[in-house]
Structures are given as C-alpha cells and as structure tokens.
Motif scaffolding. Structure first.
Motif, short mmCIF file in Angstrom:
data_model
loop_
_atom_site.label_atom_id
_atom_site.label_comp_id
_atom_site.label_asym_id
_atom_site.label_seq_id
_atom_site.Cartn_x
_atom_site.Cartn_y
_atom_site.Cartn_z
N TRP A 111 0.85 -1.19 0.00
CA TRP A 111 0.00 0.00 0.00
C TRP A 111 0.88 1.23 0.00
CZ3 TRP A 111 -5.21 0.00 -0.60
CH2 TRP A 111 -5.87 -1.20 -0.43
N VAL A 112 0.55 2.15 -0.89
CA VAL A 112 1.36 3.35 -1.08
C VAL A 112 0.48 4.58 -0.94
CG1 VAL A 112 2.85 4.62 -2.69
CG2 VAL A 112 2.94 2.11 -2.61
N LEU A 113 0.95 5.56 -0.21
CA LEU A 113 0.21 6.81 -0.01
C LEU A 113 0.77 7.90 -0.90
CD1 LEU A 113 -1.71 8.74 1.51
CD2 LEU A 113 0.07 8.97 3.26
N GLN A 114 -0.12 8.55 -1.62
CA GLN A 114 0.27 9.71 -2.45
C GLN A 114 -0.47 10.93 -1.95
OE1 GLN A 114 2.47 9.89 -5.53
NE2 GLN A 114 2.37 11.84 -4.44
N THR A 115 0.30 11.91 -1.50
CA THR A 115 -0.26 13.17 -1.02
C THR A 115 0.25 14.28 -1.94
OG1 THR A 115 -0.21 12.34 1.24
CG2 THR A 115 -0.44 14.71 0.95
N PRO A 116 -0.62 15.21 -2.34
CA PRO A 116 -0.19 16.28 -3.24
C PRO A 116 1.03 17.02 -2.70
CG PRO A 116 -2.56 16.29 -3.04
CD PRO A 116 -2.05 15.30 -2.04
N ARG A 133 5.56 9.88 -3.07
CA ARG A 133 4.73 8.75 -2.64
C ARG A 133 5.49 7.96 -1.58
NH1 ARG A 133 4.58 5.41 -8.34
NH2 ARG A 133 6.82 5.04 -8.54
N LEU A 134 4.71 7.44 -0.65
CA LEU A 134 5.27 6.78 0.52
C LEU A 134 4.79 5.34 0.59
CD1 LEU A 134 6.80 7.01 3.27
CD2 LEU A 134 4.60 7.70 4.27
N MET A 164 -4.35 9.82 -1.28
CA MET A 164 -4.80 8.73 -2.14
C MET A 164 -3.98 7.49 -1.82
SD MET A 164 -7.04 8.12 -4.53
CE MET A 164 -7.38 9.60 -5.47
N TYR A 165 -4.68 6.42 -1.53
CA TYR A 165 -4.04 5.16 -1.18
C TYR A 165 -4.10 4.22 -2.38
CZ TYR A 165 -3.69 6.48 3.70
OH TYR A 165 -3.34 7.10 4.88
N PHE A 166 -2.94 3.75 -2.76
CA PHE A 166 -2.83 2.84 -3.89
C PHE A 166 -2.40 1.45 -3.43
CE2 PHE A 166 -3.30 5.72 -7.43
CZ PHE A 166 -2.97 6.95 -6.89
N CYS A 167 -3.03 0.47 -4.00
CA CYS A 167 -2.58 -0.91 -3.85
C CYS A 167 -1.61 -1.18 -4.99
CB CYS A 167 -3.77 -1.85 -3.91
SG CYS A 167 -3.38 -3.60 -3.85
N GLY A 227 -6.48 3.62 -7.02
CA GLY A 227 -6.40 4.41 -5.79
C GLY A 227 -7.75 4.63 -5.15
N THR A 228 -7.72 4.84 -3.85
CA THR A 228 -8.93 5.18 -3.11
C THR A 228 -8.58 6.31 -2.15
OG1 THR A 228 -10.74 4.28 -1.76
CG2 THR A 228 -8.54 3.40 -1.33
N GLN A 229 -9.44 7.30 -2.07
CA GLN A 229 -9.16 8.50 -1.28
C GLN A 229 -9.52 8.29 0.18
OE1 GLN A 229 -7.73 11.45 -2.20
NE2 GLN A 229 -7.93 12.24 -0.11
N VAL A 230 -8.61 8.71 1.04
CA VAL A 230 -8.86 8.72 2.48
C VAL A 230 -8.70 10.16 2.97
CG1 VAL A 230 -8.01 7.98 4.74
CG2 VAL A 230 -8.13 6.34 2.84
N THR A 231 -9.69 10.64 3.68
CA THR A 231 -9.64 11.99 4.23
C THR A 231 -9.88 11.93 5.73
OG1 THR A 231 -10.50 12.91 2.17
CG2 THR A 231 -10.60 14.32 4.12
N VAL A 232 -8.93 12.45 6.49
CA VAL A 232 -9.04 12.46 7.94
C VAL A 232 -9.17 13.91 8.40
CG1 VAL A 232 -8.03 11.72 10.12
CG2 VAL A 232 -7.60 10.40 8.02
N SER A 233 -10.26 14.21 9.03
CA SER A 233 -10.50 15.58 9.48
C SER A 233 -10.19 15.72 10.97
CB SER A 233 -11.95 15.97 9.21
OG SER A 233 -12.83 15.07 9.86
#
Length: 123
Positions: A36-41, A45-46, A93-96, A116-122
């Motif tokens: 799983w890889v995280l892409q933040t604007p 990517r992490l 955005m979380y990518f498999c 990708g699937t978007q995750v938003t944490v407020s």
C-alpha cells in the motif's frame, strides 16, 4: 500484469479507523509482493506497508508506529490494510500495488497499480 482494484476509502475523524481492501486478479500468495502506497499532493509517494503472506514477510514504514496492519483478506486474491488512530496527515490517495518477488520496501519497484482510493481524515 496484475489487475488491482481498491475499495474502502472515505472520510473519518481524527482517531478513527478505516479498512482498505485490494482485489487482485490473481492469487496474492507466494507469487506476489503486495503493498500500500500513499500519495499526497506535493509529496513523494510513501510506501506504507507491504507483505508476502507465503513467506511471512511484512514491512511497515517507521512513521506508522503500529497503527496500520497489512494482511491477506478472506479471499486469497485480496489484501487488506487496517488503519487505526488515523491522523489528518494520513489524508491522501491510497494505492494498492504489486510486484513479483523479491519483495522490498521501495514503492518505485512496484509494477502493477490500482486506481487508488481516497482517504480523508478531518481534525
């Protein structure tokens, strides 16, 4: 080529939990390293987590501090990322992703990616 489809993203408040699922077009056992890889604007990517269930290998980026768990899902073609104690900085955005062994922690080595699937944490 492995076809990957993510699901389970959404919006959650700080401290909440989400479970992401990745459906692969083939068995996610010994022949695949899944991650799983995280892409933040504006950021690189992490690679958050990766694993190969057949050999019992898993990898987590240090910054997660045990908040996420990667595992094979109920179906042998599914990989799950359980996310807990979510923080606003987990938003993105979380990518498999998948690659053939040998497995490793670099997100640059994956050869197959989901949409990708978007995750938003407020806060």
């Amino acid at each position: 080529q492995v076809h990957l489809v993510e699901s389970g993203g959404g919006s959650v408040q700080t401290g909440g939990s989400l479970t992401l699922s990745c459906a692969a077009s083939e068995y996610t056992g010994s022949s695949l390293c899944m991650g799983w890889v995280l892409q933040t604007p504006g950021k690189e990517r992490l690679g958050l987590a990766a694993g190969n269930g057949e050999i019992g290998w898993t990898y987590y980026v240090d910054s997660l501090a045990g908040r996420f768990t990667i595992s094979q899902g109920d179906a042998e073609t599914t990989v799950v990322l359980q996310m807990g104690r979510l923080k606003p900085e987990d938003t993105g955005m979380y990518f498999c992703a998948a690659r053939r062994p040998p497995c490793g922690d670099s997100p640059d080595r994956y050869t197959d990616w989901g949409q990708g699937t978007q995750v938003t944490v407020s806060s």
